[in-house]
Design a protein around this motif. Structure first.
Motif, PDB file in Angstrom:
ATOM      1  N   ASP A   1       0.853  -1.194   0.000  1.00  0.00           N
ATOM      2  CA  ASP A   1       0.000   0.000   0.000  1.00  0.00           C
ATOM      3  C   ASP A   1       0.881   1.234   0.000  1.00  0.00           C
ATOM      4  OD1 ASP A   1      -2.337   1.428  -0.171  1.00  0.00           O
ATOM      5  OD2 ASP A   1      -3.133   0.797   1.768  1.00  0.00           O
ATOM      6  N   ASP A   2       0.243   2.376  -0.274  1.00  0.00           N
ATOM      7  CA  ASP A   2       1.009   3.617  -0.316  1.00  0.00           C
ATOM      8  C   ASP A   2       1.349   4.117   1.082  1.00  0.00           C
ATOM      9  OD1 ASP A   2      -1.687   4.200   0.129  1.00  0.00           O
ATOM     10  OD2 ASP A   2      -1.839   5.686  -1.474  1.00  0.00           O
ATOM     11  N   VAL A   3       0.372   4.067   1.995  1.00  0.00           N
ATOM     12  CA  VAL A   3       0.614   4.600   3.335  1.00  0.00           C
ATOM     13  C   VAL A   3      -0.224   3.865   4.373  1.00  0.00           C
ATOM     14  CG1 VAL A   3      -1.028   6.491   2.814  1.00  0.00           C
ATOM     15  CG2 VAL A   3       0.444   6.667   4.825  1.00  0.00           C
ATOM     16  N   ALA A   4       0.383   3.587   5.497  1.00  0.00           N
ATOM     17  CA  ALA A   4      -0.362   3.154   6.678  1.00  0.00           C
ATOM     18  C   ALA A   4      -0.550   4.394   7.542  1.00  0.00           C
ATOM     19  CB  ALA A   4       0.409   2.082   7.448  1.00  0.00           C
ATOM     20  N   ASP A   5      -1.771   4.895   7.589  1.00  0.00           N
ATOM     21  CA  ASP A   5      -2.047   6.116   8.362  1.00  0.00           C
ATOM     22  C   ASP A   5      -2.650   5.705   9.697  1.00  0.00           C
ATOM     23  OD1 ASP A   5      -3.190   8.506   9.410  1.00  0.00           O
ATOM     24  OD2 ASP A   5      -3.065   9.427   7.442  1.00  0.00           O
ATOM     25  N   THR A   6      -3.966   5.512   9.761  1.00  0.00           N
ATOM     26  CA  THR A   6      -4.518   4.902  10.971  1.00  0.00           C
ATOM     27  C   THR A   6      -4.124   3.428  11.032  1.00  0.00           C
ATOM     28  OG1 THR A   6      -6.582   4.202   9.912  1.00  0.00           O
ATOM     29  CG2 THR A   6      -6.557   6.415  10.892  1.00  0.00           C
ATOM     30  N   GLY A   7      -3.854   2.858   9.861  1.00  0.00           N
ATOM     31  CA  GLY A   7      -3.528   1.441   9.780  1.00  0.00           C
ATOM     32  C   GLY A   7      -4.755   0.546   9.657  1.00  0.00           C
ATOM     33  N   LYS A   8      -5.932   1.150   9.658  1.00  0.00           N
ATOM     34  CA  LYS A   8      -7.172   0.350   9.624  1.00  0.00           C
ATOM     35  C   LYS A   8      -7.328  -0.422   8.312  1.00  0.00           C
ATOM     36  CE  LYS A   8      -9.888   3.082  12.921  1.00  0.00           C
ATOM     37  NZ  LYS A   8     -11.029   4.017  13.090  1.00  0.00           N
ATOM     38  N   THR A   9      -6.927   0.228   7.219  1.00  0.00           N
ATOM     39  CA  THR A   9      -7.036  -0.433   5.915  1.00  0.00           C
ATOM     40  C   THR A   9      -6.133  -1.668   5.873  1.00  0.00           C
ATOM     41  OG1 THR A   9      -7.553   1.651   4.815  1.00  0.00           O
ATOM     42  CG2 THR A   9      -6.705  -0.130   3.431  1.00  0.00           C
TER      43      THR A   9
ATOM     44  N   TRP B   1       0.965  15.047   6.234  1.00  0.00           N
ATOM     45  CA  TRP B   1       0.089  14.631   5.152  1.00  0.00           C
ATOM     46  C   TRP B   1       0.938  14.484   3.901  1.00  0.00           C
ATOM     47  CZ3 TRP B   1      -4.484  12.465   4.828  1.00  0.00           C
ATOM     48  CH2 TRP B   1      -5.055  12.316   3.562  1.00  0.00           C
ATOM     49  N   ILE B   2       0.710  13.391   3.172  1.00  0.00           N
ATOM     50  CA  ILE B   2       1.517  13.096   1.995  1.00  0.00           C
ATOM     51  C   ILE B   2       0.742  13.430   0.732  1.00  0.00           C
ATOM     52  CG2 ILE B   2       2.782  11.285   0.766  1.00  0.00           C
ATOM     53  CD1 ILE B   2       2.203   9.799   3.751  1.00  0.00           C
ATOM     54  N   ASN B   3       1.404  14.140  -0.177  1.00  0.00           N
ATOM     55  CA  ASN B   3       0.865  14.318  -1.522  1.00  0.00           C
ATOM     56  C   ASN B   3       1.495  13.264  -2.415  1.00  0.00           C
ATOM     57  OD1 ASN B   3      -0.737  16.564  -0.912  1.00  0.00           O
ATOM     58  ND2 ASN B   3       0.935  17.994  -1.350  1.00  0.00           N
ATOM     59  N   PHE B   4       0.669  12.329  -2.885  1.00  0.00           N
ATOM     60  CA  PHE B   4       1.154  11.316  -3.808  1.00  0.00           C
ATOM     61  C   PHE B   4       1.005  11.814  -5.244  1.00  0.00           C
ATOM     62  CE2 PHE B   4       0.130   8.698  -0.082  1.00  0.00           C
ATOM     63  CZ  PHE B   4       1.323   7.993   0.032  1.00  0.00           C
ATOM     64  N   PRO B   5       1.949  11.421  -6.114  1.00  0.00           N
ATOM     65  CA  PRO B   5       1.892  11.952  -7.482  1.00  0.00           C
ATOM     66  C   PRO B   5       0.622  11.556  -8.232  1.00  0.00           C
ATOM     67  CG  PRO B   5       3.580  10.223  -7.291  1.00  0.00           C
ATOM     68  CD  PRO B   5       3.109  10.550  -5.907  1.00  0.00           C
TER      69      PRO B   5
HETATM   70  P1  5GP Z   1      -5.485   4.186   6.809  1.00  0.00           P
HETATM   71  O1  5GP Z   1      -5.910   5.319   7.704  1.00  0.00           O
HETATM   72  O2  5GP Z   1      -6.527   3.118   6.745  1.00  0.00           O
HETATM   73  O3  5GP Z   1      -4.143   3.638   7.200  1.00  0.00           O
HETATM   74  O4  5GP Z   1      -5.309   4.803   5.359  1.00  0.00           O
HETATM   75  C1  5GP Z   1      -6.285   4.613   4.387  1.00  0.00           C
HETATM   76  C2  5GP Z   1      -6.006   5.356   3.120  1.00  0.00           C
HETATM   77  O5  5GP Z   1      -6.168   6.752   3.359  1.00  0.00           O
HETATM   78  C3  5GP Z   1      -4.608   5.241   2.522  1.00  0.00           C
HETATM   79  O6  5GP Z   1      -4.417   4.060   1.758  1.00  0.00           O
HETATM   80  C4  5GP Z   1      -4.594   6.462   1.638  1.00  0.00           C
HETATM   81  O7  5GP Z   1      -5.282   6.215   0.418  1.00  0.00           O
HETATM   82  C5  5GP Z   1      -5.369   7.471   2.474  1.00  0.00           C
HETATM   83  N1  5GP Z   1      -4.412   8.310   3.219  1.00  0.00           N
HETATM   84  C6  5GP Z   1      -4.066   8.188   4.524  1.00  0.00           C
HETATM   85  N2  5GP Z   1      -3.127   9.099   4.848  1.00  0.00           N
HETATM   86  C7  5GP Z   1      -2.844   9.795   3.714  1.00  0.00           C
HETATM   87  C8  5GP Z   1      -1.939  10.867   3.404  1.00  0.00           C
HETATM   88  O8  5GP Z   1      -1.163  11.371   4.217  1.00  0.00           O
HETATM   89  N3  5GP Z   1      -1.978  11.331   2.112  1.00  0.00           N
HETATM   90  C9  5GP Z   1      -2.819  10.811   1.167  1.00  0.00           C
HETATM   91  N4  5GP Z   1      -2.765  11.340  -0.074  1.00  0.00           N
HETATM   92  N5  5GP Z   1      -3.674   9.797   1.428  1.00  0.00           N
HETATM   93  C10 5GP Z   1      -3.681   9.296   2.688  1.00  0.00           C
END
Ligand code: 5GP
Length: 164
Positions: free
Chosen positions: A95-103, A143-147
Motif C-alpha cells: 500500500d502507499d501509506v499506513a495512516d490509521t492502519g485500519k485499511t 500529510w503526503i501528496n502522492f503523485p
Molecule cells: P489508513 O488510515 O486506513 O491507514 O489509510 C487509508 C487510506 O487513506 C490510505 O491508503 C490512503 O489512500 C489514504 N491516506 C491516509 N493518509 C494519507 C496521506 O497522508 N496522504 C494521502 N494522499 N492519502 C492518505
C-alpha cells in the motif's frame, strides 16, 4: 501541521526500489503481492518487478460507500479476492501509506487465516498506525501528496456506483 510530504513520480521510483531491496535483504520471498487499490497498485507493480514476482492480486478498499457516506471502518469491495488463491502462499501486502492502519489491518486479517505468511510493505507509515508494517520506506507524521492523487482527475464523474 502545515507541512506536506511531497512525493514525485521520480522520487517514488527510487523509493519503491529501495523498499523492495529491504524486502529482499530480509530474505522474504513472496509468492503473491497483494495490492490495496488504488494507491497500493503503483507500489505493488514496482515491488513485483523489483522482486521478480509475477503474481499480483488486488483488493479494493474504501472508507466510503457508493452514496458517499464515510464509514467508521474501511470496507473491502467486491470482487473480494478468492481465499483459495492465497492458501499456503507467502503474501506481501502493498500500500502507499499506513495512516490509521485500519485499511492494512482489514486486509491483513482477511489474509491471515489462509496464508502461510503475510507481511506488509508501504512507502510511508505514520507514527500512530495500529499496524506496524514489516517494510517501510519512510516514517512521517505529515500529510503526503502522492503523485497519482495530487492533481484533480481530468474528468469529473458524479454518482459513480462502486461495485459491491
Ligand atoms: P489508513 O488510515 O486506513 O491507514 O489509510 C487509508 C487510506 O487513506 C490510505 O491508503 C490512503 O489512500 C489514504 N491516506 C491516509 N493518509 C494519507 C496521506 O497522508 N496522504 C494521502 N494522499 N492519502 C492518505
Amino acid at each position: 501541521g502545515e507541512e506536506r510530504e511531497n512525493l514525485t513520480y521520480d522520487a517514488f521510483g527510487h523509493a519503491v526500489r529501495e523498499l523492495a531491496q529491504t524486502v529482499a535483504d530480509d530474505g522474504y520471498v513472496p509468492d503473491v503481492v497483494l495490492s490495496i487499490a488504488r494507491g497500493g497498485v503503483f507500489v505493488a507493480g514496482g515491488l513485483a518487478y523489483a522482486l521478480d514476482c509475477k503474481n499480483i492480486h488486488l483488493v479494493n478498499v474504501e472508507f466510503y460507500t457508493g452514496v458517499g457516506t464515510t464509514l467508521e471502518m474501511p470496507v473491502m469491495l467486491a470482487p473480494v479476492p478468492n481465499a483459495i488463491d492465497f492458501t499456503e502462499k507467502k503474501v506481501l501486502i502493498a500500500d502507499d501509506v499506513a495512516d490509521t492502519g485500519k485499511t492494512l489491518k482489514l486486509v491483513r486479517d482477511f489474509c491471515i487465516d489462509h496464508v502461510a505468511e503475510v507481511r506488509s510493505a508501504v512507502i510511508y507509515e505514520k507514527p500512530h498506525s495500529l499496524v506496524k508494517c514489516e517494510y517501510v520506506w519512510k516514517k512521517t507524521d505529515q500529510w503526503i501528496n502522492f503523485p497519482w492523487s495530487v492533481e484533480k482527475p481530468v474528468v469529473r464523474r458524479q454518482g459513480q456506483v462502486l461495485d459491491s
